[in-house]
Design an enzyme around this catalytic site. Structure first.
Site: not given
Lengths: 147, 393
Positions: B71-72, B180, B200, B202, B238, B325
């Protein structure tokens, strides 16, 4: 980013958690905007820190550093507690990820803030320079240093 | 300890069909699709079949499908290409939203440094773009509108067909990051007036490291990787044959079972949302209705997301948080800030993203465990103490 087993152990089973109604000194550092607040309570008898409690809002390392800092100062003379450095906290936890070093600084500052509060309440003179915390954490600056 | 995986927006387990579809291309059918011999042609026909199948599930044509590393890459390619072509015509304005994925946002930031102007549309407290805002933002020098199909953190689905229609009327290209959404909600690039789309594998039980950029016929697309003639000479290298075959098989299964999966997953999601809302000082992030079937995004006041996340992990529940965090920065997620949450509350975020492999027993376990953890963390939180005492943060 991975935490040491010691950090996870203190996070999962933090020591000295809680509040203290009859505390002789209370220190609070950090701010909620940055995501960490530590509040430390100390009981002092004849210059010895006889009991310590903490409450912390923050990530796992904030909770672990608070926990181990309370262990490191409990039963110690105040002068010795003031020697506690963030470096010693990091070492006692077998290290912290770079982005989490500021949590150890907060722990050091929380201890100092509690002692300063005790000194203030009892009219004991002290040198401001030894208490670099002014009630607000330096986490923002430290974060920037890491970047 | 049994582990419960509720981080399907991060990645998914591969389905058996995808694994089976991939295996031959590691062992027996290992040819290079560019080779003329039978080994090569075996691989080439796998790619061709995948291209047609994937196109079919998007309502596209096979020639409009470009395979990428994910996707990126597809986002980078669509935006950089369109920007470069626009710049030649003196068009250097792009419209996007405040809560795009970083693959889009960081690409746009780079273009801003190169002199492009970007308008970031507000997404309001419900996490949904307003058409009127988009209409007002389109200018004569607007070269691209890029708006995600569904948000990765809060799961809100955007009015893509209306956005596409408006862009088409105004003669502006429309790209959507649908990473998504693909495989989870019905998508048709024609009916929704989509010019370019990123996906994407996955995220729908396919392999990692593979994806697609759909680019409508007639939309100019610059070369992204120079070298061989793969992907019409626009994306050399490839092909990842096994992964492309796996992606196709996963998309086929996801699309064929989409309705049944949506019913099942929505029931799990709604149970979680209803029960978690009973925790005091908790909130659902993003619109409840226009939402991916598997997304549950919450904030719990008075606690910090990373400690919540790790506490859940210790109990075998694997989720995600938008807290500072967990991101390694000082600021909480830009998505949560974009919907107007104050930093203090955004720090206490949790995302549970479900899929059809999750069960109601797992949801029950989460609902038994999570409130206990929230209570335990709140008990040790000076912020919670203040909230309980009626104070502000």
């Amino acid at each position: 980013m991975a935490y040491s087993e010691k950090v996870m152990e203190h996070f999962a089973n933090p020591r000295n958690v809680g509040k203290m109604d009859d505390a002789d000194g209370i220190g609070e550092v950090g701010n909620a905007r940055c995501g960490d607040i530590m509040k430390m309570y100390i009981k002092v008898d004849k210059g010895i820190i006889t009991d310590v409690k903490f409450n912390t809002f923050g990530c796992a390392s904030a909770i672990a550093t608070s926990s181990i800092a309370t262990e490191m100062i409990k039963g110690k003379p105040i002068e010795e507690a003031l020697q506690l450095t963030n470096k010693a906290v990091v070492e006692a936890l077998d290290g912290l990820p770079p982005a989490k070093i500021h949590c150890s600084v907060l722990a050091e500052e929380a201890v100092k803030a509690a002692v300063a509060d005790y000194y203030n309440k009892n009219g004991i003179a002290y040198d401001d320079k030894e208490f670099k915390c002014d009630g607000c954490c330096h986490s923002c600056e430290l974060e920037n240093e890491h970047k | 300890m049994n582990r419960i995986y509720v981080d399907n927006a991060a990645t998914t387990a591969m389905c058996g069909e995808a694994v089976s579809a991939m295996l031959p291309y590691f062992s027996s059918a290992y040819g290079n699709p560019s080779s003329l011999h039978s080994f090569g042609q075996e691989a080439a026909s796998a790619i061709s079949a995948a291209r047609s199948a994937i196109a079919n599930y998007l309502g596209a044509q096979a020639k409009e499908i470009y395979f990428t590393s994910g996707g990126s890459e597809a986002d980078n390619w669509a935006i950089f290409s369109t920007a470069a072509i626009g710049a030649k015509k003196g068009k250097k304005h792009i419209i996007s939203t405040k809560f795009e994925h970083h693959a889009v946002l960081h690409t746009l930031e780079k273009l801003e440094k190169e002199g492009f102007e970007v308008t970031y549309l507000d997404v309001y407290s419900d996490g949904i773009v307003r058409l009127d805002d988009l209409r007002g933002a389109i200018r004569s020098d607007t070269v691209l509108v890029t708006i995600m199909y569904a948000n990765n953190e809060i799961g809100t689905i955007q009015p893509i067909a209306e956005i596409g229609k408006l862009c088409r009327e105004k003669g502006v290209l429309f790209h959507t990051d649908a990473v998504q959404a693909v495989g989870h909600v019905p998508i048709n690039v024609n009916e929704e007036f989509i010019d370019m789309l990123s996906l994407s594998a996955h995220k729908f039980h396919g392999p990692k490291g593979t994806g697609v950029l759909y680019c409508r016929t007639g939309v100019q697309l610059q070369s992204f990787i120079n070298g061989g003639a793969q992907e019409k000479g626009k994306r050399a290298g490839t092909e990842n044959v096994a992964s492309i075959a796996g992606m196709s098989a996963a998309l086929e299964k996801s699309c064929n079972e989409m309705n049944a999966n949506a019913v099942k997953v929505t029931a799990l999601r709604d149970k979680l949302i209803d029960e978690l809302l009973k925790i005091p000082h908790s909130r659902l992030n993003g619109d409840r209705k226009s939402r991916l079937p598997g997304n549950v995004s919450f904030c719990f006041e008075g606690i910090e997301g990373e400690s919540l996340l790790l506490s859940l992990d210790l109990k075998g529940i694997c989720a995600s948080s938008g807290s500072a965090c967990t991101s390694g920065s000082l600021d909480p997620s830009h998505v949560l800030l974009a919907i107007g949450l104050p930093h203090e509350i955004a720090h206490g975020s949790l995302r549970l993203s479900l899929c059809e492999y999750n069960t109601m027993e797992e949801i029950d376990y989460i609902l038994k465990t999570l409130p206990e953890i929230v209570e335990r963390l709140r008990e040790m939180s000076p912020v919670w103490e203040r909230i309980v005492n009626g104070g502000a943060f």
